[in-house]
Write an enzyme that holds these catalytic residues in place. Structure first.
Site, mmCIF file in Angstrom:
data_model
loop_
_atom_site.group_PDB
_atom_site.id
_atom_site.type_symbol
_atom_site.label_atom_id
_atom_site.label_comp_id
_atom_site.label_asym_id
_atom_site.label_seq_id
_atom_site.Cartn_x
_atom_site.Cartn_y
_atom_site.Cartn_z
ATOM 1 N N GLU A 22 0.845 -1.221 0.000
ATOM 2 C CA GLU A 22 0.000 0.000 0.000
ATOM 3 C C GLU A 22 0.869 1.256 0.000
ATOM 4 O OE1 GLU A 22 -3.457 -2.200 -0.110
ATOM 5 O OE2 GLU A 22 -3.409 -0.027 -0.202
ATOM 6 N N GLY A 23 1.965 1.198 -0.712
ATOM 7 C CA GLY A 23 2.918 2.313 -0.714
ATOM 8 C C GLY A 23 3.871 2.111 0.443
#
Lengths: 602, 248
Positions: A407-408
């Protein structure tokens, strides 16, 4: 600065404005229905999952799929899907609460759940045409179909828009032929619906497509061998002349990157909340173990070195919970506010979260790092048993590691949070410059040493928090003045600034929760929240001081450096330090007495 | 068929029990309350009767407003409607009188109570309700098949089981066996949302007075230290049993 907001702040505005305790949401505010949903979710985990937890470590992907289907039967997959598509139509913070409770037992289930309900379902919900929604959402909400999301490629991770997968219009644009390779695709082994990002011709941005399982030209790699989340199905997905009808395009051509990024706002805060119950469980198991394990004829829970860990694990978990649900409700309220103003629901859902993209990024980082901290200390408390694969600490430790990557990465999210704040300031959405200038002017003035001895609950802490915000404004303001647009290249400085920003947000959330609880139930009943707020703020001041100093040493010199260091010292000074050893002992005593994480909101 | 399931609102089994300062009442601060486990078996059996025979299932609790989440959970599991008799009853007789008063008005075909509640373990209410209503009472009921107005029942007795038949209406004291643990339902999300819309009727209490009054509660003495004796050292074991444990 020091302006007090009686209504919800805009995203990122917390750094220049104060909030009033009654205006923020605290987890104790969840209503009976939401609590019952949380309790049902926990009951599902305790009955159906916990007794067979080791199956995850044996890479039993089929079991993960089976559990997801059961979760679907219980309604856990459609919490925020509208009722028109067979979901429950509940607000965002309820979906956060359920995500919290389902995710703590294992990273494998957490990942499958997050991939399905978040990036697997949301893009269709937010950007799908009515036909696409009718076709996919009811089956995704009930668990009949599983979802997956194909963005990452071997050469395109954090730089997602650089993906090489192509979608070629054929049959006069009636169809698209997809060619390319996607990697690290969660749920790939059992998903029925894939949201795939590809570039059409030489477009600047990617475009999204919905691809059904079994579409010709689609094939899969073997299950990846991963450090953790062993029963989360993770495979490569290959597209070889894979033809999909034009109706399967998701959103606009060239609009895929935006879809990918907007879905991530939700994904990020959800990942933060997904780490909470893992931290609670690790803390609880550590407390139980420390009470039983004897060395030198004494349970190790009576040793200060262990109590310090138990207290910090409990403290950080509580602080993270305070911040994550505060932001979650801000998003939910903002969505409702936009709908009330006449915006369409799906657009409001996008804009509602986008407004708080800074908080989402910060809380992804904070939640995953609290989870990692708890897992690491859990292993340490268990000692040799913690390192043994026969005990739960080992799997938890490996599983949580991914949370700082997907998610980053936490680095991307740190830079993103500060970058977005600066962008908001440039666009005039938040006035950072006036307060930053004020702080700069204050540095030149004779310091005000009045003790501010106003009586009142948490007055000293509010004063400290107010000064911590000044510390951020000073450091970030000066750095931006020095580097202007090139600040983007000074990643190390952005990381320092992000840590300062994050500590401000989370410690403020803790303070507001404690204050609200004290207002509602009296100071005696809020004894521990007040105590934890004081301890955490003191630690936050230390961290902000350290990050600020590193930044100042890195970009300021001579007189300016000296002046800023003096300012920083003043802004981060704790007037009447709390005894951290005694405070942690009190927190640990509460944890040991309860025999589990002691600060559950209900 | 109208079925009444009586639900006790009891502390979760893992609760650390504390009493108020004078030891005369439970200190409810921070205690998590649940559906009495014995009642949950009965509730699940009643929901089966609803699913298979179209029975109407009412759940009832005698207590203050704080018991409502427990009733709503029962609604989420599948009961059709709920009644809360607004009284802080202090003994089993009071509870039984309130249940009987409701039952006289509503004419249930079947009343299910738990064999006992896991808080005070009085085990009185089912029997008293049956007596007040002049109905048969089948306690420790581990099996029940209803056919028309007749039922075949299985009762757990010391060292075995007893099969009996009875004519509706009657009262049972249920436990595990009515359904198995694996049959117990986790309330699903839709059920929880529907529970909000189902009727929860708050009724004023019938006039009753308790017949007993609690003086004080006392917790069992904490377990003493364990002394390890070498397996070879029989003499020491005998000495300890004789002199310290005074068991010999």
């Amino acid at each position: 600065m020091s302006e007090v907001a009686t209504q919800a702040l805009k995203g990122g505005e917390f750094v220049i404005r104060e909030s009033e305790a009654p205006s923020v949401f605290i987890p104790e505010d969840f209503n009976e229905e939401q609590r019952m949903m949380a309790q049902s979710t926990t009951e599902f985990i305790e009955k159906e999952v916990a007794p067979q937890r080791e199956r995850f470590e044996k890479k039993d992907y089929a079991w993960t799929e089976e559990l997801m289907k059961k979760a679907g039967e219980l309604g856990l997959l459609g919490i925020s899907v509208p009722e028109a598509y067979e979901g429950l139509g509940m607000g965002f913070n309820t979906s956060m609460l359920v995500c919290d409770r389902i995710s703590g037992i294992s990273g494998s289930l957490s990942t499958a759940y997050g991939a399905h309900t978040g990036i697997g379902t949301l893009p269709i919900l937010l950007y799908g045409t009515e036909d696409q929604r009718q076709k996919y959402l009811p089956k995704l909400a009930t668990g009949e179909w599983m979802g997956a999301y194909c963005l990452t490629e071997p050469g395109a991770g954090s730089d997602a828009n650089s993906g090489k997968t192509k979608a070629e219009p054929i049959d006069g644009g009636k169809k698209y032929k997809i060619n390319g390779q996607k990697i690290w695709i969660s749920n790939a082994g059992f998903a029925d619906v894939f949201t795939v990002f590809a570039r059409i011709e030489d477009d600047q941005y990617l475009t999204g497509f919905i691809v059904d399982k079994g579409t010709e030209g689609m094939s899969f790699g073997d299950e990846e061998h991963k450090m953790g989340i062993h029963a989360s199905s993770t495979r490569q997905v290959f597209f070889n002349d894979c033809v999909v009808p034009a109706e399967n395009m998701l959103g606009q051509r060239n609009g895929g990157f935006k879809i990918a990024m907007n879905a991530l706002n939700y994904g990020r805060i959800k990942l933060g909340v997904a780490c909470l119950d893992a931290a609670r469980r690790t803390t609880s198991e550590s407390i139980r173990y420390a009470k039983e394990r004897k060395q030198f004829d004494t349970p190790i829970a009576s040793f200060g070195a262990i109590q310090q860990k138990l207290a910090e694990m409990s403290l950080r978990t509580w602080v993270a919970e305070s911040a994550i649900y505060r932001a979650g409700q801000d998003i939910e309220n903002n969505i409702q506010h936009l709908i009330d103003q006449g915006m369409e629901a799906d657009k409001a859902k996008l804009k509602g979260a986008e407004e708080y993209a800074i908080e989402c990024a910060l809380l992804k980082v904070f939640g995953s790092e609290v989870g990692s901290y708890a897992a690491d200390q859990g292993v340490q408390i268990f000692g040799g048993m913690g390192y043994s694969a026969d005990y739960s600490m080992e799997a938890g430790y490996r599983d949580v590691r991914i949370a700082r990557i997907y998610e980053g990465t936490n680095e991307i999210n740190r830079m993103h949070s500060v970058g977005m704040l600066l962008k908001k300031a440039l666009k005039g959405e938040i006035d950072l410059m006036t307060p930053a200038q004020k702080v700069a002017d204050e540095l030149m003035e004779i310091p005000d040493f009045s003790s501010g001895d106003e009586a009142g609950l948490l007055t000293a802490e509010k004063d400290l928090l107010h000064r911590l915000k000044k510390a951020f404004l000073m450091v970030a303001g000066k750095a931006v003045m020095k580097y202007t647009q090139d600040i983007e290249k000074e990643q190390e400085l952005l990381m320092h600034a992000a840590d300062m920003l994050m500590e401000i947000y989370v410690s403020e959330s803790a303070l507001l929760r404690a204050e609200k609880l004290a207002q509602q139930k009296g100071e005696a009943a809020a004894e521990f929240p007040l105590l934890m707020t004081r301890l955490y703020l003191q630690q936050a001041a230390e961290k902000i001081g350290r990050e600020g100093r590193e930044a100042i040493y890195s970009f300021a010199e001579a007189d300016e450096q000296r002046m800023m260091l003096m300012g920083l010292k003043r802004f981060t000074k704790v007037q009447e330090p709390l005894n951290p050893k005694e405070t942690r002992r009190r927190i640990a005593a509460a944890a040991i007495e309860a025999g589990a994480y002691p600060f559950n909101p209900f | 068929m109208k079925v009444l399931v009586c639900i006790s609102h009891v502390p979760d089994t893992t609760t650390k029990i504390k009493f108020t300062e004078d030891n005369s009442a439970l200190d409810k601060e921070g205690v998590q309350f649940v559906i009495n486990p014995y009642d949950e078996f009965g509730l699940t059996r009643a929901v089966w009767l609803k699913e298979k025979e179209g029975a109407e299932v009412t759940v009832l609790t005698v207590g203050g407003a704080e018991v409502e989440p427990t009733l709503r959970k029962a609604l989420a599991i599948g009961a059709d409607n709920a009644i809360r008799v607004d009284q802080e009853a202090t003994d089993g007789f009071q509870v039984a009188k309130q249940i009987a008063a409701v039952a006289e008005a509503e004419k249930y075909d079947l009343i299910i109570t738990g064999r006992e509640s896991i808080d005070y373990n009085g085990g009185q209410v089912g029997g008293m309700v049956a007596a007040l209503l002049q109905q048969p009472f089948i306690n420790a009921c581990v099996g029940m098949e209803v056919e028309g107005d007749k039922a075949e029942l299985i009762r757990e007795i010391d060292g075995g089981k007893e099969k009996l038949s009875a004519q509706l209406p009657f009262v049972i004291g249920g436990q595990k066996g009515l359904v198995e643990e694996s049959d117990l339902k986790i309330p699903n999300m839709r059920g929880i949302m529907q529970a909000r819309k189902k009727p929860l009727d708050v009724r004023p209490p019938a006039e009753t007075a308790p017949r007993t009054k609690v003086g004080t509660f006392e917790k069992p003495a904490p377990k003493g230290d364990v002394k390890m004796v070498d397996a070879e050292n029989i003499e020491e074991l005998v000495r300890l049993l004789h002199e310290e444990a005074k068991a010999l």
